[in-house]
Write a protein that holds these residues in place. Structure first.
Motif, PDB file in Angstrom:
ATOM      1  N   ARG A 199       0.827  -1.206   0.000  1.00  0.00           N
ATOM      2  CA  ARG A 199       0.000   0.000   0.000  1.00  0.00           C
ATOM      3  C   ARG A 199       0.861   1.256   0.000  1.00  0.00           C
ATOM      4  O   ARG A 199       0.551   2.249  -0.657  1.00  0.00           O
ATOM      5  CB  ARG A 199      -0.941   0.008   1.204  1.00  0.00           C
ATOM      6  CG  ARG A 199      -1.993   1.123   1.124  1.00  0.00           C
ATOM      7  CD  ARG A 199      -2.996   1.011   2.243  1.00  0.00           C
ATOM      8  NE  ARG A 199      -2.391   1.320   3.536  1.00  0.00           N
ATOM      9  CZ  ARG A 199      -2.982   1.120   4.696  1.00  0.00           C
ATOM     10  NH1 ARG A 199      -4.177   0.564   4.745  1.00  0.00           N
ATOM     11  NH2 ARG A 199      -2.384   1.438   5.829  1.00  0.00           N
ATOM     12  N   GLY A 200       1.983   1.233   0.750  1.00  0.00           N
ATOM     13  CA  GLY A 200       2.893   2.371   0.748  1.00  0.00           C
ATOM     14  C   GLY A 200       3.467   2.630  -0.636  1.00  0.00           C
ATOM     15  O   GLY A 200       3.556   3.779  -1.084  1.00  0.00           O
TER      16      GLY A 200
ATOM     17  N   SER B 294       0.784   6.612  -6.790  1.00  0.00           N
ATOM     18  CA  SER B 294      -0.361   7.502  -6.958  1.00  0.00           C
ATOM     19  C   SER B 294       0.052   8.968  -6.868  1.00  0.00           C
ATOM     20  O   SER B 294      -0.358   9.797  -7.690  1.00  0.00           O
ATOM     21  CB  SER B 294      -1.420   7.184  -5.896  1.00  0.00           C
ATOM     22  OG  SER B 294      -2.513   8.070  -5.983  1.00  0.00           O
ATOM     23  N   ASN B 295       0.875   9.319  -5.896  1.00  0.00           N
ATOM     24  CA  ASN B 295       1.306  10.708  -5.731  1.00  0.00           C
ATOM     25  C   ASN B 295       2.113  11.194  -6.932  1.00  0.00           C
ATOM     26  O   ASN B 295       1.928  12.329  -7.399  1.00  0.00           O
ATOM     27  CB  ASN B 295       2.140  10.850  -4.458  1.00  0.00           C
ATOM     28  CG  ASN B 295       1.310  10.753  -3.196  1.00  0.00           C
ATOM     29  OD1 ASN B 295       0.086  10.845  -3.238  1.00  0.00           O
ATOM     30  ND2 ASN B 295       1.968  10.542  -2.066  1.00  0.00           N
TER      31      ASN B 295
ATOM     32  N   ILE C 145      -5.857   4.837 -10.496  1.00  0.00           N
ATOM     33  CA  ILE C 145      -4.855   4.510  -9.459  1.00  0.00           C
ATOM     34  C   ILE C 145      -5.282   5.094  -8.113  1.00  0.00           C
ATOM     35  O   ILE C 145      -5.212   4.429  -7.074  1.00  0.00           O
ATOM     36  CB  ILE C 145      -3.471   5.051  -9.865  1.00  0.00           C
ATOM     37  CG1 ILE C 145      -2.941   4.289 -11.084  1.00  0.00           C
ATOM     38  CG2 ILE C 145      -2.483   4.923  -8.707  1.00  0.00           C
ATOM     39  CD1 ILE C 145      -1.701   4.919 -11.705  1.00  0.00           C
ATOM     40  N   ALA C 146      -5.747   6.358  -8.124  1.00  0.00           N
ATOM     41  CA  ALA C 146      -6.161   7.004  -6.876  1.00  0.00           C
ATOM     42  C   ALA C 146      -7.346   6.279  -6.240  1.00  0.00           C
ATOM     43  O   ALA C 146      -7.387   6.073  -5.022  1.00  0.00           O
ATOM     44  CB  ALA C 146      -6.518   8.469  -7.136  1.00  0.00           C
TER      45      ALA C 146
ATOM     46  N   PRO D  85      -8.014  12.199  -7.039  1.00  0.00           N
ATOM     47  CA  PRO D  85      -6.610  12.486  -6.702  1.00  0.00           C
ATOM     48  C   PRO D  85      -6.452  13.317  -5.429  1.00  0.00           C
ATOM     49  O   PRO D  85      -5.553  13.068  -4.624  1.00  0.00           O
ATOM     50  CB  PRO D  85      -6.114  13.262  -7.929  1.00  0.00           C
ATOM     51  CG  PRO D  85      -7.009  12.840  -9.042  1.00  0.00           C
ATOM     52  CD  PRO D  85      -8.349  12.644  -8.401  1.00  0.00           C
ATOM     53  N   MET D  86      -7.333  14.310  -5.229  1.00  0.00           N
ATOM     54  CA  MET D  86      -7.204  15.137  -4.035  1.00  0.00           C
ATOM     55  C   MET D  86      -7.492  14.338  -2.770  1.00  0.00           C
ATOM     56  O   MET D  86      -6.837  14.529  -1.737  1.00  0.00           O
ATOM     57  CB  MET D  86      -8.128  16.354  -4.114  1.00  0.00           C
ATOM     58  CG  MET D  86      -7.928  17.344  -2.978  1.00  0.00           C
ATOM     59  SD  MET D  86      -8.862  18.875  -3.160  1.00  0.00           S
ATOM     60  CE  MET D  86      -7.924  19.686  -4.456  1.00  0.00           C
TER      61      MET D  86
END
Length: 321
Positions: free
Chosen positions: A33-34, A40-41, A208-209, A280-281
């Motif tokens: 997940r990390g 994602s970022n 992805i987000a 995304p936000m």
């Protein structure tokens, strides 16, 4: 007749379904997940860099000049719709988990869509040029306004949004957008020539987000929190929100004395919400284990706004003849 093909022909629906299904059956957990959050970022940074490159500064300038339309539109989207979200959050608290209820306030604070609002304005015989410029301006404002507005209205419910979170938004959303604006004189033509590929970049980043957000929610027991009654409550509240948004935007356009074509543009810009900004936000604002709960109402709203928009646009087009 138009609602069915409009839904089936929208690739974003398929992306959202696939991302959600992957999170349900193959969630990113633990160390994975990390890594997924990092991917994602980075993807969100690239997306907003490209957004800065493709939104012409001349469009922003035209929007600022036409203040008689855009000031009320911004007030509706980030004022009235945000307050609707606050009210629906309190209603949802009676039947839904608190984080899901918070999602109503979150998507109430979001800007409107770009692609679908413009497309349905065209289909309905509205002012397409105004819609295009409006969508660009509203989404730019949303990058700066949505998070602080959500934090201000959410109070204790949004307490986790502190200065560190706002700083992350600045680095991952605002900074790349500003860089894109600065270099667009050299890159905008290159971006325009690859419009179809860029559209898939949008969808991939959103996918992805959503996957990362729902992976965290699945790990926290998302499936066990929702029974038939909770799903019915969520659907009913989202339908009610959408009905209020559409009716309110149409009446507001009439109260402003807008020409019919401009009123149609106001209707779709004022009632639709952007998953392209919202997903995304949310990945930046919320921890992975909570983001999936918060965006659940937004994803359902996005689907329903497409269901309603096509027949509504068709009816408006017939009435204009």
């Amino acid at each position: 007749m138009l609602a069915r093909p409009a839904i089936l022909s929208d690739p974003m629906i398929a992306v959202l379904v696939i991302a959600t299904a992957l999170a349900l059956f193959l969630p990113a957990t633990g160390e994975a997940r990390g890594a997924a959050q990092l991917v994602s970022n980075v993807a969100i940074f690239v997306l907003f860099l490209v957004n800065g490159m493709r939104i012409a500064r001349s469009e922003i300038a035209r929007g600022l000049v036409n203040w008689r339309y855009f000031v009320p539109l911004l007030a509706w989207i980030f004022g009235a719709m945000a307050l609707f979200g606050l009210g629906f959050m309190h209603l949802a608290d009676l039947a839904l988990p608190p984080l899901v209820a918070l999602g109503f306030l979150y998507f109430g604070c979001l800007p409107s869509t770009v692609q679908s609002a413009t497309s349905y304005t065209s289909l309905a015989g509205g002012n397409v040029a105004l819609s295009v410029v409006g969508a660009a301006l509203v989404n730019i404002v949303g990058v700066f306004v949505t998070a602080p507005l959500f934090a201000a209205l959410g109070g204790g419910a949004a307490a986790e949004i502190g200065y560190d979170t706002i700083a992350r938004i600045g680095v991952i959303l605002v900074l790349p957008f500003v860089i894109g604006q600065a270099v667009q004189g050299w890159t905008r033509r290159w971006i325009a020539e690859r419009k179809a590929r860029i559209a898939w970049l949008d969808r991939a980043v959103i996918g992805i987000a959503v996957y990362v957000a729902f992976s965290g929610a699945v790990e926290q027991g998302l499936a066990g929190l929702f029974g038939a009654g909770e799903w019915a409550a969520l659907l009913g509240l989202v339908v009610g929100f959408l009905a209020l948004a559409i009716a309110g935007a149409w009446l507001a356009g009439g109260a402003l004395g807008l020409a019919r074509a401009d009123r149609i543009a106001f209707l779709f810009a004022g009632s639709q919400k952007s998953v392209a900004i919202g997903a995304p936000m949310a990945a930046i604002l919320f921890a992975p284990e909570t983001a999936g709960f918060v965006i659940a109402p937004l994803l359902l709203y996005h689907l329903l706004q497409l269901v309603v928009a096509a027949p509504l646009a068709s009816r408006l087009a017939r009435a204009s003849r």
